[in-house]
Design a protein around this motif. Structure first.
Motif, PDB file in Angstrom:
ATOM      1  N   GLN A 139      12.313  44.359  -5.300  1.00 39.32           N
ATOM      2  CA  GLN A 139      11.380  43.361  -4.780  1.00 39.32           C
ATOM      3  C   GLN A 139      10.171  43.155  -5.711  1.00 39.32           C
TER       4      GLN A 139
ATOM      5  N   LEU B  66       9.880  39.807  -7.467  1.00 44.58           N
ATOM      6  CA  LEU B  66       9.529  38.722  -6.542  1.00 44.58           C
ATOM      7  C   LEU B  66       8.036  38.767  -6.225  1.00 44.58           C
TER       8      LEU B  66
ATOM      9  N   ARG C  66       6.005  37.380  -8.969  1.00 46.22           N
ATOM     10  CA  ARG C  66       6.036  35.909  -8.978  1.00 46.22           C
ATOM     11  C   ARG C  66       5.169  35.316  -7.879  1.00 46.22           C
ATOM     12  N   CYS C  67       4.850  36.099  -6.859  1.00 43.74           N
ATOM     13  CA  CYS C  67       3.967  35.601  -5.792  1.00 43.74           C
ATOM     14  C   CYS C  67       2.507  35.959  -6.031  1.00 43.74           C
TER      15      CYS C  67
ATOM     16  N   GLY D 135      14.366  42.098 -12.883  1.00 43.14           N
ATOM     17  CA  GLY D 135      14.153  40.760 -12.320  1.00 43.14           C
ATOM     18  C   GLY D 135      14.944  39.710 -13.080  1.00 43.14           C
TER      19      GLY D 135
ATOM     20  N   GLN E 104      22.362  40.701 -12.663  1.00 45.99           N
ATOM     21  CA  GLN E 104      21.423  41.440 -11.829  1.00 45.99           C
ATOM     22  C   GLN E 104      22.170  42.139 -10.675  1.00 45.99           C
TER      23      GLN E 104
ATOM     24  N   LEU F   7      20.019  42.969  -0.501  1.00 49.14           N
ATOM     25  CA  LEU F   7      20.401  42.561  -1.860  1.00 49.14           C
ATOM     26  C   LEU F   7      21.821  42.009  -1.865  1.00 49.14           C
TER      27      LEU F   7
ATOM     28  N   PRO G 123      10.676  33.083  -4.445  1.00 44.28           N
ATOM     29  CA  PRO G 123      10.205  34.456  -4.239  1.00 44.28           C
ATOM     30  C   PRO G 123       9.481  34.663  -2.907  1.00 44.28           C
ATOM     31  N   GLU G 124       8.913  33.598  -2.353  1.00 42.26           N
ATOM     32  CA  GLU G 124       8.127  33.767  -1.123  1.00 42.26           C
ATOM     33  C   GLU G 124       9.014  33.810   0.128  1.00 42.26           C
TER      34      GLU G 124
ATOM     35  N   LEU H 227      12.398  34.901   0.689  1.00 39.53           N
ATOM     36  CA  LEU H 227      13.661  35.653   0.727  1.00 39.53           C
ATOM     37  C   LEU H 227      13.684  36.681   1.847  1.00 39.53           C
ATOM     38  N   PHE H 228      12.524  36.979   2.415  1.00 40.34           N
ATOM     39  CA  PHE H 228      12.469  37.957   3.508  1.00 40.34           C
ATOM     40  C   PHE H 228      11.793  37.318   4.722  1.00 40.34           C
TER      41      PHE H 228
END
Lengths: 178, 564
Positions: A109, A112, A115-116, A139, B18, B39, B157-158, B160-161
């Motif tokens: 994570q 990510l 990036r935030c 990443g 990845q 994942l 990225p913001e 995904l969860f």
């Protein structure tokens, strides 16, 4: 505990202060949002704020824009609220201080989070510490979204058609990529 | 259709690399199963009853012949020779092996495909009108925007969860063929006052435990501002959607709890604070993507064909297939061909590798290299010249996918059910098959006319039973499989959630119950009235009485049915 920042582990100069502890003059301490709100005199020193999972500050009313450090807690790594809190801090409020992730912070994570707009990580998970220690951060090097202001330390290539704007933004930010 | 440029190609390659690394770290024990779970879900790998299931994304249901052939190859090499097309217009392989998954993802990347975000609490595949770009009633091609949403939402990225999975559907036509009102966000392309196009945005629809039809959030959004507006909705949901209870975590629950007015206020406030310019798509990028969806240079032809007419007179099956499965195309002399994966005795939505290759070959020879997947778990050749229709039909007959029951009672939507899924309470497929058998006589099915029948094996409603004209829901009743029947659901412009008719039935009584319901409709219908119209006119009572007896004798007949 060491903090992962800028691609390496560094010593943490900050200490979380209990709500009934007195702050030493000049020490780097982190207080709860309640304490930050109720003791405005703290705001002039080296004082950071820790947000509980899901806690959303009123950045302007709370006078957080110029805080040197905001810590965002991830109670569970699957709780994605912290990503929105960090991004809003960087984009909406042009927050320039450190945004640190703490709690259930895991290797996959971290890209990510970078990036935030996060730029520092307090990590307790052994394999994550080991992987970062060997310089390993898995990443994606490519991204469909433009980088969040402040996340420029993390290298991503965005869609070519948006690249010209990205370059302009980076020149404005006056920073290269890590 | 959209083709990957160097960026897209490099992106899916790096994503596969990845995931290969993540699998290796999982197998080495560096990541726990709990940590690995999101994942693998973000890469389409879902743990089912017997094995892993790999769900491959088919963005907005569009495939080329080469891509469908690659899916056939994967079915043969990495599964048991078939795949299952889903209501999200994706394809599932039910017998995937964890160690082989990265290899499968590489095979997908070879043909511009991936399995990104087909599972997990993130933005899923955007679905759209299966006739996008060729439908007569279309205002603007929604595939352009579906592709833009695909790129914007991919590894955002913001988001995904999120509290829970998130589904978006978009239509650009007058008739909604994408069930947009049953989505977390539904979008309809509309004309503004000045004739410019934009979006009507609906929010909070969904099936599952608490079914809701979406409410209108905004009647008109200028289309160039779509992405910033979507980000505002997503951020409000990400921050405020419930995370304490799995069953209350979809956006529909947040919208209901706040009320649509308050939810709208929060979205508009968030939107007003977002820097639109940094998020909304630059015009040149819109133009780049839109160019891929330019209309095909089809040459208009005569609207009748002697060969087709002759065959229709001589071959009743062909005639019925044309009548039911073939729809008009925007360009004269062309048609839209629905290929139903609903052969009697076959699992709805399943296709063998041979069938996939046969359809791919037909698409290449007669269909301008394009195939669509529909949420009704069927395939479509959207661009067939009328003069080629007989050849296409013969090819489909040879492949065993030539049934002519499009939108008839035997065109059943069904989830995999307890045969595959660890969430299910009951089996879905055997029930669907048994019902299809009862109505296998094509003349009977045609006489019954348009009737949507949906089967879900549990309350999660993957078979969309809430929106079926007849919905069947598997429930667990003291350890035995029972089925609850709902009537009156509809997925389209007149979207409505079906109403439960009465006590549930054991599996063996379900086909009789469906026959009774259909007989009741046929007894009451007026000239030209489809099932849903009759139901809406006469209401539940006649159906209830036919199934459970008159109100005062209800108890005894109910008992009888349960013990049947």
């Amino acid at each position: 505990m060491p903090i992962y920042r800028g691609g390496a582990f560094v010593d943490d100069t900050w200490r979380v202060l209990g709500d009934d502890e007195v702050a030493d003059r000049g020490a780097h301490v982190i207080v709860s949002l309640e304490r930050w709100r109720s003791e405005p005199q703290l705001r002039t020193g080296n004082v950071g704020v820790i947000l509980r999972a899901g806690e959303e500050p009123d950045v302007i009313a709370d006078g957080l824009v110029d805080a040197p450090l905001i810590v965002i807690t991830f109670a569970k790594f699957t709780d994605g609220r912290g990503y929105s809190v960090a991004r809003a801090l960087r984009e909406r409020h042009a927050f320039k201080g450190e945004i640190r992730a703490t709690g259930d912070v895991l290797l996959d994570q971290i890209p990510l989070m970078l990036r935030c707009g996060f730029d520092a990580f307090e990590i307790t998970h052994g394999p994550t510490i080991a992987a970062l220690g060997r310089g390993y951060l898995p990443g994606l090097a490519l991204s469909y979204q433009r980088p969040v202001g402040g996340s420029r330390r993390y290298s991503t290539v965005v869609r070519p058609s948006q690249a010209s704007r990205q370059v302009a933004q980076e020149q404005n930010d006056g920073a290269g990529q890590a | 259709m959209y083709r990957y440029d160097e960026f897209d190609a490099a992106f899916v390659r790096s994503r596969t690399a990845q995931f290969r690394d993540q699998v290796a770290r999982r197998l080495a024990g560096e990541i726990s199963e709990e940590q690995f779970r999101p994942l693998r879900l973000h890469n389409g790998l879902y743990l089912q009853l017997h094995a892993y299931m790999l769900r491959v994304a088919i963005p907005y249901g569009v495939l080329s012949a080469r891509q469908l052939e690659q899916l056939a190859r994967i079915a043969r090499k990495h599964d048991r020779g078939y795949g299952h097309f889903t209501t999200r217009t994706n394809i599932q392989f039910h017998w995937a092996r964890l160690e082989e998954t990265p290899d499968v993802l590489d095979l997908l990347a070879d043909v511009d495909m991936h399995a990104i975000q087909t599972s997990g609490n993130c933005i899923r595949n955007t679905t759209t009108d299966p006739y996008a770009g060729v439908a007569i009633d279309e205002i603007e091609d929604p595939r352009v925007w579906a592709e833009i949403i695909r790129q914007w939402s991919t590894v955002h990225p913001e988001f995904l969860f999120l509290p829970r999975k998130f589904k978006i559907a978009i239509t650009g036509a007058a008739e909604d063929r994408a069930a947009i009102l049953y989505h977390d966000i539904g979008m309809r392309i509309v004309k503004g006052k000045g004739g410019e196009t934009g979006f009507a945005i609906y929010v909070g629809g969904g099936q599952g435990r608490t079914p809701y039809v979406a409410e209108e959030l905004r009647s008109f959004l200028p289309k160039e501002q779509l992405l910033s507006y979507l980000e505002a909705i997503m951020r409000v949901y990400n921050l405020h959607g419930r995370r304490d209870n799995l069953y209350k975590s979809r956006i529909k629950v947040l919208v209901k709890a706040l009320g649509i007015e308050e939810f709208r206020r929060q979205v508009e406030e968030e939107w007003s604070k977002i820097d639109h310019v940094s998020i909304d798509l630059p015009q040149e990028e819109y133009d780049r993507i839109a160019a891929y969806f330019a209309p095909l240079p089809l040459v208009p032809g005569p609207i009748t064909d002697a060969g087709v007419e002759k065959r229709r007179r001589e071959d009743a099956s062909f005639d019925s297939w044309v009548r039911n499965n073939v729809l008009p195309h925007r360009v004269a002399g062309h048609v839209i061909v629905n290929i139903l994966l609903k052969e009697p005795g076959k699992v709805p939505g399943d296709a063998t590798a041979d069938q996939m290759e046969a359809v791919a070959a037909l698409a290449r020879a007669y269909g301008h290299d394009e195939i669509r997947v529909t949420y009704q778990q069927n395939l479509v050749l959207p661009n067939v010249a009328l003069v080629d229709l007989v050849k296409v039909y013969d090819g489909l007959v040879a492949a065993g996918v030539a049934v002519g029951n499009y939108e008839l009672i035997t065109d059943i939507i069904s989830c995999p059910g307890l045969d595959y899924c660890n969430l299910a309470n009951a089996r879905s497929i055997p029930v669907a098959l048994e019902i299809a058998k009862r109505f296998a006589d094509q003349s009977v099915a045609e006489d019954i006319g348009r009737l949507r029948l949906n089967v879900s094996g549990c309350i999660n409603a993957c078979g969309h039973h809430h929106s079926g004209n007849i919905g069947i829901l598997g429930v667990d009743k003291k350890g035995t499989e029972h089925y609850q029947i709902t009537l009156g659901g509809s997925p389209g412009d007149d979207a409505e959630v079906g109403t439960i008719l009465g006590p549930s039935f054991p599996a063996e009584a379900v086909p009789d119950a469906i026959e009774t319901i259909v007989a009741t409709y046929r007894a009451h219908r007026r000239e030209g009235e489809v099932f849903l119209a009759t139901y809406r006119r006469i209401g539940q009572a006649p159906f209830k009485e036919a199934l459970y007896g008159a109100p005062n004798s209800g108890a005894s007949s109910r008992k009888q049915l349960q013990e049947a």
